[in-house]
Design a protein around this motif. Structure first.
Motif, PDB file in Angstrom:
ATOM      1  N   GLN A  76       1.012  -1.985  -0.386  1.00 56.05           N
ATOM      2  CA  GLN A  76       0.213   0.227  -0.367  1.00 56.05           C
ATOM      3  C   GLN A  76       0.930   1.079  -0.023  1.00 56.05           C
ATOM      4  N   LEU A  77       1.575   1.113   0.590  1.00 55.72           N
ATOM      5  CA  LEU A  77       2.526   2.441   0.883  1.00 55.72           C
ATOM      6  C   LEU A  77       3.459   2.828  -0.766  1.00 55.72           C
ATOM      7  N   GLU A  78       3.982   1.480  -0.928  1.00 56.73           N
ATOM      8  CA  GLU A  78       4.411   1.170  -2.595  1.00 56.73           C
ATOM      9  C   GLU A  78       3.615   1.782  -3.402  1.00 56.73           C
ATOM     10  N   MET A  79       2.459   2.116  -3.000  1.00 60.47           N
ATOM     11  CA  MET A  79       1.432   2.204  -4.468  1.00 60.47           C
ATOM     12  C   MET A  79       0.914   3.657  -4.116  1.00 60.47           C
ATOM     13  N   GLU A  80       1.420   4.414  -2.768  1.00 60.20           N
ATOM     14  CA  GLU A  80       0.925   5.952  -2.617  1.00 60.20           C
ATOM     15  C   GLU A  80       2.228   6.462  -3.073  1.00 60.20           C
ATOM     16  N   ILE A  81       2.999   5.733  -2.759  1.00 55.17           N
ATOM     17  CA  ILE A  81       4.615   6.451  -3.430  1.00 55.17           C
ATOM     18  C   ILE A  81       4.440   6.649  -4.560  1.00 55.17           C
ATOM     19  N   GLU A  82       4.578   5.973  -5.735  1.00 54.00           N
ATOM     20  CA  GLU A  82       4.297   5.595  -6.689  1.00 54.00           C
ATOM     21  C   GLU A  82       3.164   6.098  -7.691  1.00 54.00           C
ATOM     22  N   GLU A  83       2.391   6.390  -7.012  1.00 55.72           N
ATOM     23  CA  GLU A  83       1.304   6.781  -7.671  1.00 55.72           C
ATOM     24  C   GLU A  83       1.336   7.951  -7.788  1.00 55.72           C
ATOM     25  N   ASN A  84       2.050   8.937  -6.911  1.00 51.87           N
ATOM     26  CA  ASN A  84       2.230  10.487  -6.782  1.00 51.87           C
ATOM     27  C   ASN A  84       3.920  10.587  -7.732  1.00 51.87           C
ATOM     28  N   ASN A  85       4.368   9.677  -7.940  1.00 55.12           N
ATOM     29  CA  ASN A  85       6.040   9.951  -8.323  1.00 55.12           C
ATOM     30  C   ASN A  85       6.057   9.532  -9.487  1.00 55.12           C
ATOM     31  N   GLN A  86       5.298   8.871  -9.969  1.00 56.13           N
ATOM     32  CA  GLN A  86       5.406   8.860 -12.023  1.00 56.13           C
ATOM     33  C   GLN A  86       4.629   9.162 -12.292  1.00 56.13           C
ATOM     34  N   ARG A  87       4.517  10.279 -11.968  1.00 56.78           N
ATOM     35  CA  ARG A  87       3.709  11.557 -13.351  1.00 56.78           C
ATOM     36  C   ARG A  87       4.123  12.148 -13.873  1.00 56.78           C
ATOM     37  N   LYS A  88       4.167  12.850 -15.043  1.00 52.79           N
ATOM     38  CA  LYS A  88       5.277  13.348 -15.594  1.00 52.79           C
ATOM     39  C   LYS A  88       4.483  14.715 -16.136  1.00 52.79           C
ATOM     40  N   GLU A  89       5.300  15.588 -16.124  1.00 56.88           N
ATOM     41  CA  GLU A  89       4.314  16.902 -16.684  1.00 56.88           C
ATOM     42  C   GLU A  89       4.709  17.461 -18.424  1.00 56.88           C
ATOM     43  N   PHE A  90       3.576  17.511 -18.660  1.00 60.92           N
ATOM     44  CA  PHE A  90       3.942  18.433 -20.454  1.00 60.92           C
ATOM     45  C   PHE A  90       5.309  18.996 -19.705  1.00 60.92           C
ATOM     46  N   THR A  91       5.980  18.791 -21.480  1.00 59.99           N
ATOM     47  CA  THR A  91       6.800  19.389 -21.541  1.00 59.99           C
ATOM     48  C   THR A  91       6.498  20.720 -22.179  1.00 59.99           C
ATOM     49  N   ASP A  92       7.020  22.301 -21.836  1.00 57.09           N
ATOM     50  CA  ASP A  92       6.359  23.735 -21.997  1.00 57.09           C
ATOM     51  C   ASP A  92       6.174  23.870 -24.166  1.00 57.09           C
ATOM     52  N   GLU A  97       2.138  22.742 -27.959  1.00 61.81           N
ATOM     53  CA  GLU A  97       1.081  21.995 -29.099  1.00 61.81           C
ATOM     54  C   GLU A  97      -0.472  22.127 -29.001  1.00 61.81           C
ATOM     55  N   GLY A  98      -1.004  20.968 -27.687  1.00 67.46           N
ATOM     56  CA  GLY A  98      -1.991  20.874 -27.010  1.00 67.46           C
ATOM     57  C   GLY A  98      -2.574  22.027 -27.422  1.00 67.46           C
ATOM     58  N   TYR A  99      -2.481  22.906 -26.772  1.00 65.84           N
ATOM     59  CA  TYR A  99      -3.130  24.207 -26.874  1.00 65.84           C
ATOM     60  C   TYR A  99      -3.319  24.993 -28.364  1.00 65.84           C
ATOM     61  N   LYS A 100      -2.865  24.712 -28.740  1.00 59.63           N
ATOM     62  CA  LYS A 100      -2.728  25.037 -30.418  1.00 59.63           C
ATOM     63  C   LYS A 100      -3.643  24.359 -31.031  1.00 59.63           C
ATOM     64  N   ARG A 101      -3.459  23.189 -31.199  1.00 56.62           N
ATOM     65  CA  ARG A 101      -4.817  22.104 -31.287  1.00 56.62           C
ATOM     66  C   ARG A 101      -5.657  22.402 -30.515  1.00 56.62           C
ATOM     67  N   LEU A 102      -6.088  22.758 -29.352  1.00 52.23           N
ATOM     68  CA  LEU A 102      -7.414  23.396 -29.317  1.00 52.23           C
ATOM     69  C   LEU A 102      -7.529  24.234 -29.467  1.00 52.23           C
ATOM     70  N   GLN A 103      -6.755  25.771 -29.995  1.00 51.95           N
ATOM     71  CA  GLN A 103      -7.168  26.558 -30.479  1.00 51.95           C
ATOM     72  C   GLN A 103      -7.719  26.463 -31.674  1.00 51.95           C
ATOM     73  N   LYS A 104      -7.369  25.379 -32.433  1.00 50.63           N
ATOM     74  CA  LYS A 104      -7.880  25.124 -34.025  1.00 50.63           C
ATOM     75  C   LYS A 104      -9.269  24.715 -33.739  1.00 50.63           C
ATOM     76  N   LEU A 105      -9.284  23.281 -33.084  1.00 50.36           N
ATOM     77  CA  LEU A 105     -10.665  22.492 -32.982  1.00 50.36           C
ATOM     78  C   LEU A 105     -11.481  23.503 -32.561  1.00 50.36           C
ATOM     79  N   ARG A 106     -11.518  24.454 -31.443  1.00 47.46           N
ATOM     80  CA  ARG A 106     -12.405  25.414 -31.343  1.00 47.46           C
ATOM     81  C   ARG A 106     -13.237  26.553 -31.763  1.00 47.46           C
ATOM     82  N   ASN A 107     -11.894  26.680 -32.774  1.00 51.26           N
ATOM     83  CA  ASN A 107     -11.870  27.809 -34.458  1.00 51.26           C
ATOM     84  C   ASN A 107     -11.737  27.484 -34.940  1.00 51.26           C
ATOM     85  N   PRO A 108     -13.090  26.146 -35.798  1.00 49.71           N
ATOM     86  CA  PRO A 108     -11.307  26.151 -36.722  1.00 49.71           C
ATOM     87  C   PRO A 108     -11.463  26.786 -38.401  1.00 49.71           C
ATOM     88  N   GLY A 109     -11.034  26.649 -39.437  1.00 47.21           N
ATOM     89  CA  GLY A 109     -11.032  27.693 -40.589  1.00 47.21           C
ATOM     90  C   GLY A 109     -11.951  27.433 -41.457  1.00 47.21           C
TER      91      GLY A 109
END
Length: 134
Positions: A76-92, A97-109
């Motif tokens: 259980q303790l290993e699961m708690e640590i693993e769940e919090n430790n294995q996250r990887k934030e998006f790079t800038d 890129e994600g926000y650009k895609r979202l913008q295109k979907l929200r405002n299609p040409g």
């Protein structure tokens, strides 16, 4: 499994500082709980304290949870640590890129909107003829 929040027990945790929960509350309010919390069969929290706390602050009375059974205290303790430790934030760059895609979907040409219109129209026509032939 939907679990009453009042039945969940929080034992000693590794994380001491839950941080600001406002963004998480906004996410839960907008999208719901995307990842269930994890409990053992005694409804003791293993992973998801921030999600649980945000849900409580929103006034939720129940929350989706995965129940795991037959785990040692070590597991259980290993699961708690693993769940919090294995996250990887998006790079800038990934985030941009994600926000650009979202913008295109929200405002299609213009041409994309025309494509969507005709795609929808042809689907309606096909559905009409399928319904007539059945």
């Amino acid at each position: 499994m939907l679990v009453p929040i009042k039945d969940i027990k929080i034992k000693k945790r590794v994380r001491k500082d839950l941080g600001n929960l406002e963004d998480l509350k906004d996410s839960l309010r907008t999208y719901g709980l995307l990842n269930p919390i994890t409990l053992n069969s005694k409804y003791e929290l293993i992973a998801g304290e921030r999600r649980l706390s945000a849900a409580k602050l929103l006034g939720w009375t129940s929350i989706n949870a995965n129940i795991v059974d037959n785990l040692s205290e070590i597991d259980q303790l290993e699961m708690e640590i693993e769940e919090n430790n294995q996250r990887k934030e998006f790079t800038d760059a990934e985030l941009m890129e994600g926000y650009k895609r979202l913008q295109k979907l929200r405002n299609p040409g213009f041409f994309y909107r025309i494509y969507l219109f005709f795609k929808h129209l042809f689907q309606k026509i096909a559905d009409f003829f399928k319904g007539k032939n059945n």
